[in-house]
Design an enzyme around this catalytic site. Structure first.
Site, PDB file in Angstrom:
ATOM      1  N   HIS A  99       2.506  -1.819   4.011  1.00 30.09           N
ATOM      2  CA  HIS A  99       1.529  -0.872   3.450  1.00 30.09           C
ATOM      3  C   HIS A  99       2.087  -0.287   2.165  1.00 30.09           C
ATOM      4  O   HIS A  99       3.249   0.121   2.111  1.00 30.09           O
ATOM      5  CB  HIS A  99       1.238   0.266   4.435  1.00 30.09           C
ATOM      6  CG  HIS A  99       0.466   1.397   3.816  1.00 30.09           C
ATOM      7  ND1 HIS A  99       0.976   2.673   3.692  1.00 30.09           N
ATOM      8  CD2 HIS A  99      -0.778   1.428   3.252  1.00 30.09           C
ATOM      9  CE1 HIS A  99       0.077   3.445   3.094  1.00 30.09           C
ATOM     10  NE2 HIS A  99      -0.986   2.718   2.826  1.00 30.09           N
ATOM     11  N   SER A 100       1.276  -0.266   1.109  1.00 30.26           N
ATOM     12  CA  SER A 100       1.645   0.396  -0.147  1.00 30.26           C
ATOM     13  C   SER A 100       2.956  -0.166  -0.701  1.00 30.26           C
ATOM     14  O   SER A 100       3.050  -1.351  -1.004  1.00 30.26           O
ATOM     15  CB  SER A 100       1.705   1.908   0.082  1.00 30.26           C
ATOM     16  OG  SER A 100       1.802   2.615  -1.122  1.00 30.26           O
TER      17      SER A 100
END
Length: 286
Positions: A99-100
């Protein structure tokens, strides 16, 4: 629902903590959270992944893991830690779930070491913040100046965990619901002076000493040859960069899904849909 358990890795220069879902024998997956987050970022989707052995890390400086020495953090340092963990697990080949910032690290590893990667699923993260070559001296100066000032700074102390959650909701670089923030904050706090403060290494707040150019970043994504799935949030951080989104649309080798929601959509209302997409992708790899 699959429950999780804690795990620790004693690497040559650092202790790394993490959470595990699933059992050995499933698709080996290393989970990588976003900047200033921790392994709890997968608390909602981790239990929903079938036939997957997910080892979600607290990357160096985050969560329950140790901090790195003075000098700051880089994407390639974090990527090297991922490889050390994979080696410690005895995984010659593995998949990634990021994520991210974790998605950016996944892109870097996928583009450089296809022989180690089975595939990668990324949530609202693919390419790093980039800079122009002529800005490099000033960027480095900002890093040195902020590093020198760091010694005089003190972490905030909150008299309750609930106030720390409020600070996370109000102070983040992207919007996040209170429920999502509470899951991340629980793993990110430690006792201090009768209250609570962040476990996070303050060095993570320093500006990057060096930024890749846009051409550098694109080269990593274009070099990916293993199966890749990208879940984009329509109100996420990547959606704020039209040039980036336009370039992503040109990547025919990356399976892309766009969903309504913010940057932490996998911890909010869209979590079941995100889990279904990623579970389906991982089943194709298995």
């Amino acid at each position: 629902m699959v429950s999780s358990h804690e795990i620790r890795f004693t690497l040559p220069s650092i202790e790394i903590a993490g959470k595990v879902w699933g059992e050995p024998g499933g698709l080996p997956v290393i989970g990588l959270h976003g900047w200033l987050d921790n392994a709890a970022t997968f608390d909602l989707i981790g239990p929903q992944l079938s036939k997957v052995h997910l080892v979600a890390l607290d990357l160096p400086g985050h969560g329950l893991s140790d901090h790195l020495p003075a000098g700051g953090y880089s994407l390639w340092q974090q990527a090297a830690t991922v490889l050390q963990v994979a080696n410690d697990l005895g995984w010659k080949r593995f998949a990634l779930l990021g994520h991210s910032m974790g998605g950016i690290i996944s892109c870097i590893l996928s583009g450089t070491l296809p022989q180690r990667l089975i595939g990668a699923a990324m949530i609202d993260g693919l390419l790093p913040v980039t800079g122009e070559a002529q800005d490099a001296p000033r960027q480095m100066a900002r890093f040195f100046e902020a590093s020198q000032a760091l010694a005089g700074k003190r972490k905030p102390v909150y008299d309750s965990a609930d106030k720390a959650v409020s600070a996370r909701v109000l102070g983040g670089t992207s919007s996040i619901s209170r429920g999502a923030a509470a899951m991340l904050v629980e793993r990110g706090l430690m006792p201090e002076q009768g209250g609570w403060t962040w476990r996070t290494d303050p060095q993570l707040m320093l500006p990057s000493p060096v930024r890749l150019t846009f051409e550098h970043a694109i080269a990593f994504a274009e070099a990916i040859s293993t199966p890749t799935c990208l879940v984009l949030a329509n109100q996420g951080v990547m959606a704020k960069h039209p040039l980036l989104m336009e370039r992503i649309d040109s990547f025919g080798h990356i399976q892309t899904h766009r969903l309504e929601g913010g940057h932490h959509l996998h911890l909010e209302e869209q979590a079941p849909i995100v889990a279904t997409i990623i579970d389906s992708f991982f089943q194709t790899l298995a």
